[in-house]
Design an enzyme around this catalytic site. Structure first.
Site, short mmCIF file in Angstrom:
data_model
loop_
_atom_site.label_atom_id
_atom_site.label_comp_id
_atom_site.label_asym_id
_atom_site.label_seq_id
_atom_site.Cartn_x
_atom_site.Cartn_y
_atom_site.Cartn_z
N HIS A 28 4.69 9.30 2.05
CA HIS A 28 6.44 9.57 1.48
C HIS A 28 6.02 10.89 0.60
O HIS A 28 7.17 11.33 0.42
CB HIS A 28 6.20 8.66 0.37
CG HIS A 28 5.76 7.96 -0.73
ND1 HIS A 28 5.17 9.01 -1.55
CD2 HIS A 28 5.68 6.80 -1.37
CE1 HIS A 28 4.00 8.13 -2.18
NE2 HIS A 28 4.24 7.17 -2.03
N SER A 70 -5.43 3.72 1.09
CA SER A 70 -3.78 3.52 0.45
C SER A 70 -3.46 2.69 1.22
O SER A 70 -2.11 2.64 1.59
CB SER A 70 -3.42 4.02 -0.23
OG SER A 70 -2.39 3.34 -0.83
N GLY A 81 1.02 -1.36 0.24
CA GLY A 81 0.86 0.26 -0.06
C GLY A 81 1.09 0.89 -0.25
O GLY A 81 1.97 0.74 -0.31
N CYS A 82 0.54 2.40 -0.47
CA CYS A 82 1.22 3.48 -0.33
C CYS A 82 1.85 3.90 1.67
O CYS A 82 3.11 4.62 1.25
CB CYS A 82 0.02 4.85 -1.31
SG CYS A 82 0.89 5.92 -1.20
N GLN A 83 0.31 3.52 2.41
CA GLN A 83 0.60 3.97 3.49
C GLN A 83 1.09 2.86 4.54
O GLN A 83 1.63 3.63 5.41
CB GLN A 83 -1.00 4.29 3.73
CG GLN A 83 -1.30 6.05 3.05
CD GLN A 83 -0.86 6.61 3.87
OE1 GLN A 83 -0.46 6.94 4.64
NE2 GLN A 83 -1.24 7.90 2.69
#
Lengths: 142, 411
Positions: B367, A121, A52-54
């Site tokens: 990020h 995410s 996931g992005c997170q």
């Protein structure tokens, strides 16, 4: 004979009904995350990683001799891990066909559906998709 | 509450309707302005009033509405020109946002000037929007991208920057203010150095225009981009400033109406003058007008007062968050703007962000579209609190108390 997927979801909804506020709810999820049995080192590999992005989630699946599918999971974020633990509790040790056709409603019922949203995410949505794909693959005789 | 000179944060807050809403049963404390800032009533009104009273397609109409719409849109361009100190409105191009502006430069100036064997300079702190357009072009053209690494405090490694300039780059592209770390780069200094080395300079000002007084002529840059929505304006609109002589020589990018002189199957097509040469199709008219209103609003509040207010918030956030055991800050440059980025030992940023949301506190985790930076520092991302005109010291206290409470739950 283990209980069915629907009964397990009902249990979780009852369990969460006891909590008075969000803090108690999240404290419970955090403790579930901390208690989740660690993945075998050989399963905590790139192939089992759902990025996931997170937060990141690892998911491993094995089909036992009795034909039942066993899931194990891990995450680098503790809340994600606690929610992954709930997913494993609902879908692990079930028949492949039941997993593939499961209708997962308990996150809605305990007010945590937003954690499955793609905007989060966090890897959980992909994890659920992957669990169902394992169900399908194992049903097909994999 | 806080008041710095004539600056009254109460008076500011009263102008932002969204701040009166609640989130998860708490008053919203919004610390995500670096992702997108909220809009004051003046901006909302400017956009609504245009749609309600003046809307028409611009530039070509003989009727009165078309004239009024054109005047409003071109009036906004003039406000923007004044706000960033450009010499002429011909140098102020409306684009979709900072990303769009960088892509425009890459696909026109870049395509024309960056060839195999050439090199350009980027820095480790760049947002993906100032990395990927160049990577895509480099893959096609075969030029090299040299990366300036960072010091531990999140400032640029000056020796490495100098060393890269010795390689004769054609272009140096870097951010004015880091969205992930808050570092304010010395644009004037590095622009002069880059020019000495024969390079052109593009600066990503997406995080600078909301916080600092920017004057493109004083900075000396060749290209400067920013987004409307981070500077109290609408989404879908932004600005590319370009030095006129460069813009004149650049080929157009998107073709269509508005950007042409005349179109002919027989005699070929000629292009419009600046800035229209780069503005194909019907633009985001209401967005441009509202962006003008946003910069006008900033000017009325006073950009230096905003800078001072946000500096106080950043200082207070550092001081209060430092009380949390295991706190690590990312980006401790002497000159910072608008951002506090941190991690707490043993706590994942996603968990912290999730619990803060339950307290009505909006931060960003992850990020921050700066993966090369996070990878280099070997962290999954950070928790980022970013500040706008409307944040208060009391909200910063709520943030620090919230972080302490969440950390207790998570450990």
């Amino acid at each position: 004979m283990a209980t069915g997927i629907d009964e397990r979801q009902e249990e979780i909804v009852e369990e969460f009904a006891m909590f008075g506020d969000w803090m108690e709810k999240y404290e419970h999820i955090i403790s579930l995350g901390k208690e989740l049995a660690p993945l075998d080192p050989e399963d905590k590999v790139e192939d089992n990683l759902i990025k996931g992005c997170q937060s990141r989630v690892w998911l491993a699946a094995k089909k036992g001799d009795d034909g039942r599918v066993m899931f194990t999971a891990d995450s680098d974020a503790i809340i994600t891990k606690g929610l992954a633990a709930l997913m494993v509790r609902v879908l692990s040790d079930a028949s492949a066909a039941d997993i593939a056709s499961a209708n997962l409603s308990f996150l809605d019922d305990i007010g945590l559906h937003s954690h499955l949203s793609p905007t989060r995410s966090n890897g959980l949505q992909s994890m659920v998709k992957q669990m169902k794909l394992y169900g399908l693959a194992f049903t097909a005789g994999g | 509450m806080t008041s710095t000179g004539h600056f009254s944060v109460d008076a500011i807050r009263a102008q932002f309707p969204i701040l009166s809403r609640e989130v998860n049963g708490h008053p919203l404390a919004y610390f995500d302005s670096a992702a997108s800032a909220h809009k004051p009533q003046a901006v909302i009104d400017a956009q609504a009033r245009y749609l309600a009273e003046k809307h028409s397609n611009i530039h070509r109409g003989v009727h009165s509405l078309a004239q009024e719409a054109t005047e409003a849109y071109e009036g906004a361009r003039e406000i923007i020109r004044g706000h960033i100190g450009a010499a002429s409105t011909q140098e102020v191009l409306f684009v979709g946002g900072a990303t769009d502006g960088i892509n425009l430069v890459a696909q026109t100036w870049g395509r024309q000037h960056l060839q195999q064997g050439d090199c350009m300079v980027l820095t480790r702190m760049e947002h993906h929007s100032n990395i990927v357009p160049w990577q895509m072009l480099a893959e096609e053209k075969g030029f090299r991208i040299l990366v300036v690494e960072l010091n531990a405090d999140g400032t640029l490694d000056e020796d490495m920057f100098q060393a890269h300039l010795l390689q004769g780059p054609k272009l140096v592209a870097f951010m004015h203010v880091s969205n992930a770390l808050g570092t304010v780069n010395d644009v004037k200094h590095w622009t002069a150095k880059s020019h000495e080395a024969g390079a052109k300079v593009l600066v990503d000002g997406a995080q600078a225009v909301p916080h600092l007084q920017v004057n493109v002529q004083d900075l000396g840059v060749d290209f400067y981009v920013f987004s409307g929505h981070k500077t109290y304006g609408p989404t879908g609109i932004g600005v590319l400033y370009g030095r006129q002589s460069l813009l004149e020589d650049m080929p157009p990018w998107r073709g269509g109406g508005e950007m042409i002189g005349s179109v002919s199957f027989e005699q070929g097509t000629t292009y419009n003058e600046l800035p229209y040469k780069f503005e194909a199709g019907t633009p985001h008219i209401s967005g441009g007008i509202a962006l003008g209103a946003a910069l006008q609003w900033m000017g009325q509040v006073g950009v230096s007062a905003l800078t001072a207010h946000e500096h106080a918030l950043t200082q207070h956030a550092h001081a209060r968050l430092a009380e949390v055991q295991g706190m690590r800050f990312y980006g401790t440059a002497p000159c910072k703007a608008g951002v506090v980025s941190f991690l707490v030992d043993g706590v994942h940023p996603y968990d912290l962000g999730t619990l803060l949301d339950q307290l009505g506190i909006a931060v960003r985790t992850g990020h921050h579209c700066a993966e090369p930076l996070m990878d280099k520092w070997n962290i999954p991302g950070t928790v980022r609190a970013s500040f706008g005109a409307y944040n208060t010291l009391q909200e910063v206290d709520r943030l620090a108390d919230g972080v302490a409470r969440a950390v207790t739950m998570l450990r």
